[in-house]
Design a protein around this motif. Sequence first.
Motif, short mmCIF file in Angstrom:
data_model
loop_
_atom_site.label_atom_id
_atom_site.label_comp_id
_atom_site.label_asym_id
_atom_site.label_seq_id
_atom_site.Cartn_x
_atom_site.Cartn_y
_atom_site.Cartn_z
N GLU A 56 0.83 -1.20 0.00
CA GLU A 56 0.00 0.00 0.00
C GLU A 56 0.87 1.26 0.00
O GLU A 56 0.47 2.31 -0.51
N ASN A 57 2.06 1.14 0.55
CA ASN A 57 3.04 2.22 0.57
C ASN A 57 4.39 1.65 0.17
O ASN A 57 4.56 0.43 0.03
N ASP A 58 5.36 2.52 -0.01
CA ASP A 58 6.72 2.04 -0.25
C ASP A 58 7.20 1.25 0.96
O ASP A 58 6.88 1.59 2.11
N ILE A 59 7.96 0.21 0.71
CA ILE A 59 8.46 -0.64 1.80
C ILE A 59 9.51 0.14 2.59
O ILE A 59 10.41 0.78 2.02
N THR A 60 9.42 0.04 3.90
CA THR A 60 10.44 0.63 4.78
C THR A 60 11.17 -0.49 5.52
O THR A 60 10.72 -1.65 5.55
N HIS A 61 12.27 -0.12 6.14
CA HIS A 61 13.00 -1.13 6.92
C HIS A 61 12.14 -1.70 8.04
O HIS A 61 12.29 -2.86 8.41
N ASP A 62 11.21 -0.89 8.55
CA ASP A 62 10.33 -1.37 9.61
C ASP A 62 9.37 -2.44 9.12
O ASP A 62 8.84 -3.21 9.93
N ASN A 63 9.11 -2.45 7.80
CA ASN A 63 8.21 -3.48 7.24
C ASN A 63 8.90 -4.83 7.08
O ASN A 63 8.24 -5.83 6.77
N ILE A 64 10.21 -4.88 7.31
CA ILE A 64 10.97 -6.11 7.10
C ILE A 64 11.07 -6.89 8.41
O ILE A 64 11.28 -6.31 9.48
N LYS A 65 10.93 -8.17 8.31
CA LYS A 65 11.01 -9.04 9.49
C LYS A 65 12.40 -8.95 10.11
O LYS A 65 13.40 -8.76 9.40
N PRO A 66 12.47 -9.12 11.43
CA PRO A 66 13.79 -9.06 12.08
C PRO A 66 14.71 -10.21 11.70
O PRO A 66 15.92 -10.08 11.72
N ARG A 67 14.12 -11.38 11.34
CA ARG A 67 14.91 -12.53 10.87
C ARG A 67 14.34 -12.98 9.55
O ARG A 67 13.14 -13.27 9.44
N LEU A 68 15.19 -13.03 8.54
CA LEU A 68 14.73 -13.42 7.21
C LEU A 68 15.03 -14.89 6.99
O LEU A 68 16.19 -15.31 6.87
N LEU A 69 13.95 -15.69 6.96
CA LEU A 69 14.07 -17.14 6.84
C LEU A 69 13.20 -17.63 5.70
O LEU A 69 12.05 -17.19 5.56
#
Length: 807
Positions: free
Chosen positions: A67-80
């Motif tokens: 809905e908006n541009d992706i921000t770092h806050d939208n990213i999971k703390p662990r990428l699996l």
Amino acid sequence: MPAQQILQPNPPADPSLLPDSILEYGVNLNTKDYLPKDELEAVQLFRKAADYIAAAMIFLNDNVLLENDITHDNIKPRLLGHWGTCPGLVMIYAHLNRIIRKTGLDALYVVGPGHGAPAILSCLWLEDSLSTFLPEYTRDYSGLKKLISRFSAPGGFPSHINAETPGAIHEGGELGYALSVSFGAIMDNPDLVVACIVGDGEAETGPTATAWHAIKYIDPAESGAVIPILHVNGFKISERTIFGVMDDKEIIALFTGYGYQVRIISDLPNLDNDIAASMDWALVEIKKIQQAARSGNPIVKPRWPMLVLRTPKGLSGPKIVHGEFVEGSFHAHQVPLPLAKTSAEELHDLQAWLSSYKPQELFSKEGIPNDAILSVVPEVNAKKLGQRKESYAAYVPLVTPEWKDLGVAKGTQESCMKTVGKFLKEVVVQNPKTFRIFSPDELVSNKLDAVFDVTGRDFQWDIASRAQGGRVVEILSEHTCQGMLQGYTLTGRTGLFPSYEAFLGIVHTMMVQYSKFTKMAVETTWRQPCGSLNYIETSTWTRQEHNGFSHQNPSFIGAVLNLKPRFARVYLPPDANCFLSTVSHCLRAKNYVNLMVGSKQPSPVWLTPEEADQHCIAGASVWKFASVDQGVDPDVVLVGIGVEMTFEIIAAAALLRKLAPELRVRVVNVTDLMILAETGQHPHSLTELAFKTLFTEDRAIHFNYHGYPIELKGLLFGRPNLGRITIEGYKEEGTTTSPFDMMISNSTDRFSAAIHAIKGGALVNPKVAVYAHEKCSYLKHLRQKEKEYILANGKDHDDIFNTPIFE
């Protein structure tokens, strides 16, 4: 390049035998414009939507439809997660949906690359199967956000396919078993087709290499079919795959030798038409083989279809990151943008990647997939891949004969396996379509061959076995037997896996993976119970003296003991009647891993069927006939666990009557090993009071145990006063020798047991203490004399295994 078909096809089909729906879609080999435009666009949109969701599951915890541009806050703390395999898995899922909707095909989808869970979960959400079992995963924005944000996070779906995944019958952890599981699932399921996708990394494993031969064990008159799909995307974690460096001719030559017809799908610009035509072709070939067999004119050595799907790894993902190729390389294997949480460059690349799918065109603001996507989804819920009854609610209880009617006379000598073979013969008769035996070691060798009175082997390439409806699969691959057993069991039927004891450990980790699946299935409320995995361990180390040290290994017992107690059962029945009772119980039990250990050689029948029934229900009991004063007020307790171990304990008790008449001996037999565990540690554990009444509160206990002593020490840990316990069992001493020498070598012989008894009894009985040293020395002397006789004569004394007589 269009799909390629090898030569040597099956004979032409009689069109009258083929359903119109299959004929309409399955025989055109010109793949260009194969699909109508609306179908092609719908399949491509479904793929696009599923790929988007799969990618978003790896990265996003919010802003799930951009809905908006992706921000770092939208990213999971662990990428699996594992992206690289997902696009290929989605392709097959989409095309299976198309076929199911068009033809009503009954199908399951088995996924070898188990870490491709994002692909499967995204498809399950699109077809609205997730909400059927897990209502919170609705097919709207709320459900989509839960799916994406919770993936590989605490409380959400794990990164691999497991029992929590609707439609799954295969634990996607350890690689190599998808194909054999698939073949087990279609046995006795004549209308079922299993599409099994095998990753080219998984295809390097030994279990997969043998499982390709499973077509030779499928009778098309009574069973369904597997479409193996070898997905060649060229790379593993950081290295090329074997199949990735083979050209088409090499792959075709290999699988032609296995007995398949092969079509290679590699035309990227025309990919969906190519897949659609190839899958329809495969179904026509399957129907041709099945209809010929079911009309009484089976094709000899039919060439079953298989597909090879060549696509770049991580297709539709990022092309280049930090100057390195990603799509089509090993960099796509797991998380293509691992620094998206902190790197502005990678965040920008993620925005571009996810935006390329145009999610706003795929989903409404409410998160509902558009009509074109939904037009691919099967209309009947029961036909959806995620809602097939075979995958979660198909159990058919086994009918077992009254085992007591097959019991043998007390006081005779009988082979446990010979007796059980007669029981299994009746099981086969009473369950003609829901019971199979999967045996890596031939039934004749294991003396279970009575079943051949009523059935044969299911080996379709052998003229003597072809089209006979055999219930026995014999293949010298423990992995393949295990995989077939798992697939057969998880789709509602019951199987048995008899094996030489020493080699059952080959499937140790497969069994553990299956147990993990079972644990999660039981904790997953919508999955119904299924039958147990049933192992009969015979040709044991105690009677493998003729084959030598390599055939002497009881370690599989320990593998089962290490499982979650709720699901682990280990039985060591001491005679033929006890074994009958145990097998009958295990074949009816649900959700367990049952290990039964017994001997194929003739041995004494200690108990009547009625006595055996009570003994097995209790799991252990005092054997009064071998005890002094029926076991009352003992000085020492001698415990036998296992056929030969119990014989030596009883022989020791008889010997002690003569050599140490003042010693009060209680003899106990344990048939259910799990009762020994500390109270509360296992569902079968004896209460503290029951343990005391059986083994006394303070008297010395000597265990003669079939397995490794350390296993028994682990089970008993936590019981009071363990210092009074001594244990003898297998201690890696063996060779080609005599049966009794095997007992002596491992200190499980009667003389060693009698020495332990005298030493323990001397602690509480002064009359025994007076001559304890003398008697123990004499027993050591007798043991040495037996050893010398064996070395001199090459055999045991003729009467060494005569049944002891108690006066």
